[in-house]
Design a protein around this motif. Structure first.
Motif, PDB file in Angstrom:
ATOM      1  N   HIS A  96      35.581  36.993  40.954  1.00 53.05           N
ATOM      2  CA  HIS A  96      35.579  35.540  40.774  1.00 53.05           C
ATOM      3  C   HIS A  96      34.229  35.063  40.269  1.00 53.05           C
ATOM      4  CE1 HIS A  96      39.022  35.053  43.966  1.00 53.05           C
ATOM      5  NE2 HIS A  96      39.389  35.733  42.900  1.00 53.05           N
ATOM      6  N   MET A  97      34.235  34.308  39.205  1.00 58.36           N
ATOM      7  CA  MET A  97      32.983  33.893  38.589  1.00 58.36           C
ATOM      8  C   MET A  97      32.311  32.730  39.303  1.00 58.36           C
ATOM      9  SD  MET A  97      32.752  36.180  36.384  1.00 58.36           S
ATOM     10  CE  MET A  97      31.284  35.615  35.553  1.00 58.36           C
ATOM     11  N   LYS A 117      28.401  40.919  42.891  1.00 55.46           N
ATOM     12  CA  LYS A 117      27.771  40.765  41.579  1.00 55.46           C
ATOM     13  C   LYS A 117      26.358  41.363  41.591  1.00 55.46           C
ATOM     14  CE  LYS A 117      31.145  37.776  40.521  1.00 55.46           C
ATOM     15  NZ  LYS A 117      31.707  37.467  41.843  1.00 55.46           N
ATOM     16  N   ILE A 118      25.820  41.548  40.399  1.00 56.21           N
ATOM     17  CA  ILE A 118      24.375  41.710  40.246  1.00 56.21           C
ATOM     18  C   ILE A 118      23.874  40.429  39.602  1.00 56.21           C
ATOM     19  CG2 ILE A 118      22.534  42.978  39.089  1.00 56.21           C
ATOM     20  CD1 ILE A 118      24.194  45.493  39.499  1.00 56.21           C
ATOM     21  N   LEU A 119      22.844  39.855  40.198  1.00 59.93           N
ATOM     22  CA  LEU A 119      22.304  38.575  39.770  1.00 59.93           C
ATOM     23  C   LEU A 119      20.946  38.785  39.108  1.00 59.93           C
ATOM     24  CD1 LEU A 119      23.042  36.663  43.108  1.00 59.93           C
ATOM     25  CD2 LEU A 119      24.595  37.032  41.167  1.00 59.93           C
ATOM     26  N   LYS A 120      20.596  37.872  38.237  1.00 56.88           N
ATOM     27  CA  LYS A 120      19.300  37.948  37.567  1.00 56.88           C
ATOM     28  C   LYS A 120      18.671  36.564  37.587  1.00 56.88           C
ATOM     29  CE  LYS A 120      17.238  39.136  33.066  1.00 56.88           C
ATOM     30  NZ  LYS A 120      17.564  39.511  31.662  1.00 56.88           N
ATOM     31  N   ILE A 121      17.489  36.492  38.213  1.00 56.64           N
ATOM     32  CA  ILE A 121      16.794  35.218  38.360  1.00 56.64           C
ATOM     33  C   ILE A 121      15.339  35.370  37.933  1.00 56.64           C
ATOM     34  CG2 ILE A 121      18.307  34.360  40.198  1.00 56.64           C
ATOM     35  CD1 ILE A 121      16.185  35.222  42.240  1.00 56.64           C
ATOM     36  N   THR A 122      14.707  34.255  37.656  1.00 53.92           N
ATOM     37  CA  THR A 122      13.277  34.250  37.385  1.00 53.92           C
ATOM     38  C   THR A 122      12.519  34.347  38.710  1.00 53.92           C
ATOM     39  OG1 THR A 122      13.006  31.865  37.563  1.00 53.92           O
ATOM     40  CG2 THR A 122      13.715  32.734  35.412  1.00 53.92           C
ATOM     41  N   PRO A 182      24.443  36.113  30.868  1.00 51.23           N
ATOM     42  CA  PRO A 182      25.602  36.058  29.960  1.00 51.23           C
ATOM     43  C   PRO A 182      26.573  34.915  30.207  1.00 51.23           C
ATOM     44  CG  PRO A 182      25.869  37.822  31.564  1.00 51.23           C
ATOM     45  CD  PRO A 182      24.470  37.321  31.714  1.00 51.23           C
ATOM     46  N   PHE A 183      26.539  34.311  31.404  1.00 51.59           N
ATOM     47  CA  PHE A 183      27.545  33.294  31.711  1.00 51.59           C
ATOM     48  C   PHE A 183      26.935  31.896  31.879  1.00 51.59           C
ATOM     49  CE2 PHE A 183      28.898  37.424  33.467  1.00 51.59           C
ATOM     50  CZ  PHE A 183      29.967  37.663  32.604  1.00 51.59           C
ATOM     51  N   VAL A 184      25.690  31.748  31.477  1.00 53.11           N
ATOM     52  CA  VAL A 184      25.057  30.427  31.519  1.00 53.11           C
ATOM     53  C   VAL A 184      25.842  29.471  30.632  1.00 53.11           C
ATOM     54  CG1 VAL A 184      23.004  29.109  30.871  1.00 53.11           C
ATOM     55  CG2 VAL A 184      22.756  31.287  32.065  1.00 53.11           C
ATOM     56  N   GLY A 185      26.225  28.333  31.195  1.00 50.78           N
ATOM     57  CA  GLY A 185      26.959  27.343  30.425  1.00 50.78           C
ATOM     58  C   GLY A 185      28.459  27.533  30.401  1.00 50.78           C
ATOM     59  N   GLN A 186      28.931  28.637  30.972  1.00 50.46           N
ATOM     60  CA  GLN A 186      30.380  28.869  31.006  1.00 50.46           C
ATOM     61  C   GLN A 186      30.997  28.109  32.176  1.00 50.46           C
ATOM     62  OE1 GLN A 186      31.860  32.933  30.410  1.00 50.46           O
ATOM     63  NE2 GLN A 186      33.202  32.670  32.186  1.00 50.46           N
ATOM     64  N   ALA A 187      32.009  27.339  31.922  1.00 56.35           N
ATOM     65  CA  ALA A 187      32.645  26.535  32.960  1.00 56.35           C
ATOM     66  C   ALA A 187      33.190  27.425  34.068  1.00 56.35           C
ATOM     67  CB  ALA A 187      33.779  25.704  32.352  1.00 56.35           C
ATOM     68  N   GLY A 188      32.895  27.054  35.308  1.00 57.32           N
ATOM     69  CA  GLY A 188      33.409  27.784  36.455  1.00 57.32           C
ATOM     70  C   GLY A 188      32.655  29.048  36.799  1.00 57.32           C
ATOM     71  N   ALA A 189      31.582  29.357  36.084  1.00 54.95           N
ATOM     72  CA  ALA A 189      30.816  30.579  36.330  1.00 54.95           C
ATOM     73  C   ALA A 189      29.433  30.226  36.854  1.00 54.95           C
ATOM     74  CB  ALA A 189      30.689  31.409  35.058  1.00 54.95           C
ATOM     75  N   GLY A 210      32.017  42.743  39.570  1.00 54.40           N
ATOM     76  CA  GLY A 210      32.916  43.805  40.020  1.00 54.40           C
ATOM     77  C   GLY A 210      32.258  44.918  40.799  1.00 54.40           C
ATOM     78  N   HIS A 211      31.353  44.569  41.722  1.00 53.20           N
ATOM     79  CA  HIS A 211      30.673  45.570  42.544  1.00 53.20           C
ATOM     80  C   HIS A 211      31.142  45.472  43.993  1.00 53.20           C
ATOM     81  CE1 HIS A 211      27.936  46.388  39.213  1.00 53.20           C
ATOM     82  NE2 HIS A 211      27.853  45.077  39.044  1.00 53.20           N
ATOM     83  N   ARG A 212      31.104  46.601  44.697  1.00 51.98           N
ATOM     84  CA  ARG A 212      31.549  46.615  46.093  1.00 51.98           C
ATOM     85  C   ARG A 212      30.391  46.335  47.044  1.00 51.98           C
ATOM     86  NH1 ARG A 212      32.287  50.449  50.301  1.00 51.98           N
ATOM     87  NH2 ARG A 212      34.072  49.922  51.643  1.00 51.98           N
ATOM     88  N   ASN A 213      29.374  47.209  47.034  1.00 51.82           N
ATOM     89  CA  ASN A 213      28.193  46.998  47.868  1.00 51.82           C
ATOM     90  C   ASN A 213      27.061  47.842  47.314  1.00 51.82           C
ATOM     91  OD1 ASN A 213      26.694  45.908  49.997  1.00 51.82           O
ATOM     92  ND2 ASN A 213      27.125  47.639  51.334  1.00 51.82           N
TER      93      ASN A 213
END
Length: 412
Positions: free
Chosen positions: A219-220, A226-231, A241-248, A256-259
């Motif tokens: 789920h977005m 997930k793996i997240l990327k922040i400053t 990749p999903f900046v500006g995408q509605a609902g993401a 799609g990661h488990r742990n």
């Protein structure tokens, strides 16, 4: 009162069989059979599953010739989760109940550093990873992940703070990321942190384990799985990749990661993670922007009950295959690509802590594929939670137990 101690044990490398090879798979049980002996010869948990390509599982056993010694720098640590070397050879160590300590290069254990926020230390939660700012030498900033107590449950959060000159306290503490949603559980917090060559912070997340939360890995609008990327300030990285995408959510880098409790950059700046799968489904993944790594729709292995993972397959178009998987599993935690000069033979190898089988795993990776596997320190019988390379080229390890230990691996 804790009992801290120091001892030295000199070891030679554990014997292994065979050399690296890449023969065509013949069976799911022994896909590397041919001119070498695979390291793993036990019966698979999911023996009917077939790898997607030769060498994806059960790599050839390799044996390095380097002799090393293991020094126990400290004992009496309570469930240590991460070790982070400092530039002068001292080491930052987290303990799951919520303590952050500095241990000197000679094994002197400091008092807990003040200023660490409260943690929810139930189950797999607590104070988890810690990393230095890329500019630590000038800003003295550190970053850590933890399971944060919240109204309605808890969640993985990332904070930053400035370490005092006397190394006893943290100031300017800020929570820069609170992953959502909050959930009342005690498993799969993920929490490994890694700064990339681009100066951004990559944060690995679990999907909180429960059947009700698993689907959120796809789920977005959720950070889970997930793996997240922040400053460094906590903002979504601008090239996500999903900046500006509605609902993401804009912090998402991959899906799609488990742990994921293991993450490391190689010498070429590529991010690799080692992911805790279900029974018989631990994965080594090469992380690429915006890709979907499958869980819980595409996975190897089976449920802990022995039943198939519901509605899952091992291959499906549009989902990434792991570079390598383990069946049976190693239960991976902590990873380090070796780049130092102390062990020339190990340069380029990926070291992974193994919890279930209580050993340090070494993978030889060539041209994006695993060509050999070696297991070290199995004779010590301790769950290895984290492994990091120090400025001296030694490897530093913490063990996952109530009377946890800090080890230094150096040439003999």
């Amino acid at each position: 009162m804790k009992n801290f101690g120091f001892s030295v044990l000199t070891l030679s490398l554990a014997a292994g069989l065979g050399t690296a090879c890449s023969q065509e798979a013949s069976t799911a049980q022994n896909p590397s059979s041919g001119n070498c002996t695979p390291l793993e010869t036990r019966t698979a948990n999911a023996p009917d599953q077939k790898p997607a390509f030769a060498g994806q599982t059960r790599a050839c056993a390799i044996t390095s010739t380097t002799a090393f010694q293991v020094e126990t720098l400290a004992t009496g640590l309570e469930k240590p989760w991460a070790v982070e070397p400092l530039p002068d050879g001292a080491l930052l160590v987290t303990e799951k109940p919520g303590r952050l300590r500095i241990i000197s290069a000679t094994g002197q254990v400091g008092q807990p550093i003040t200023g660490v926020p409260a943690v929810d230390a139930r189950g797999q939660g607590g104070l988890l990873d810690v990393v230095l700012s890329p500019s630590f030498s000038t800003d003295r900033t550190i970053f850590w992940s933890y399971s944060e107590p919240r109204n309605g449950g808890n969640g993985t959060s990332v904070a930053r703070g400035v370490l005092s000159q006397d190394r006893t306290s943290l100031s300017q503490v800020q929570v820069i990321l609170r992953t959502m949603p909050t959930f009342n559980g005690d498993k799969h917090f993920g929490s490994r942190l890694a700064f990339g060559p681009d100066g951004n912070l990559y944060v690995t997340m679990g999907e909180r384990s429960e059947l009700m939360t698993r689907p959120q890995a796809q789920h977005m609008d959720s950070h889970l799985g997930k793996i997240l990327k922040i400053t460094p300030s906590g903002a979504p990285a601008p090239d996500n990749p999903f900046v500006g995408q509605a609902g993401a959510l804009p912090e998402i880098w991959t899906v799609g990661h488990r742990n994921v409790q293991s993450a490391a950059f190689d010498a070429e700046g590529k991010l690799w993670v080692v992911e805790m799968g279900p029974q018989g489904g631990d994965e080594l993944n090469l992380i690429q922007k915006g890709k979907n790594y499958g869980w819980p729709l595409v996975t190897y292995g089976e449920e802990y009950s022995g039943k198939p993972v519901p509605n899952a397959v091992t291959q499906k178009e549009g989902f990434e295959q792991p570079v390598y998987y383990w069946d049976p599993v190693i239960a991976p935690s902590g990873a380090q690509f070796y780049t130092g000069d102390a062990f020339p033979e190990w340069r380029g190898s990926l070291f992974v802590g193994g919890l279930k089988d209580k050993r340090l795993v070494r993978l030889k990776i060539e041209n994006g594929k695993v060509t050999g596997e070696e297991h070290l320190l199995a004779d010590r019988g301790q769950r290895i939670r984290d492994v990091r390379q120090g400025p001296d080229g030694a490897l530093y390890v913490v063990t996952d137990q109530s009377n946890g230990e800090l080890w230094k691996i150096s040439p003999r």
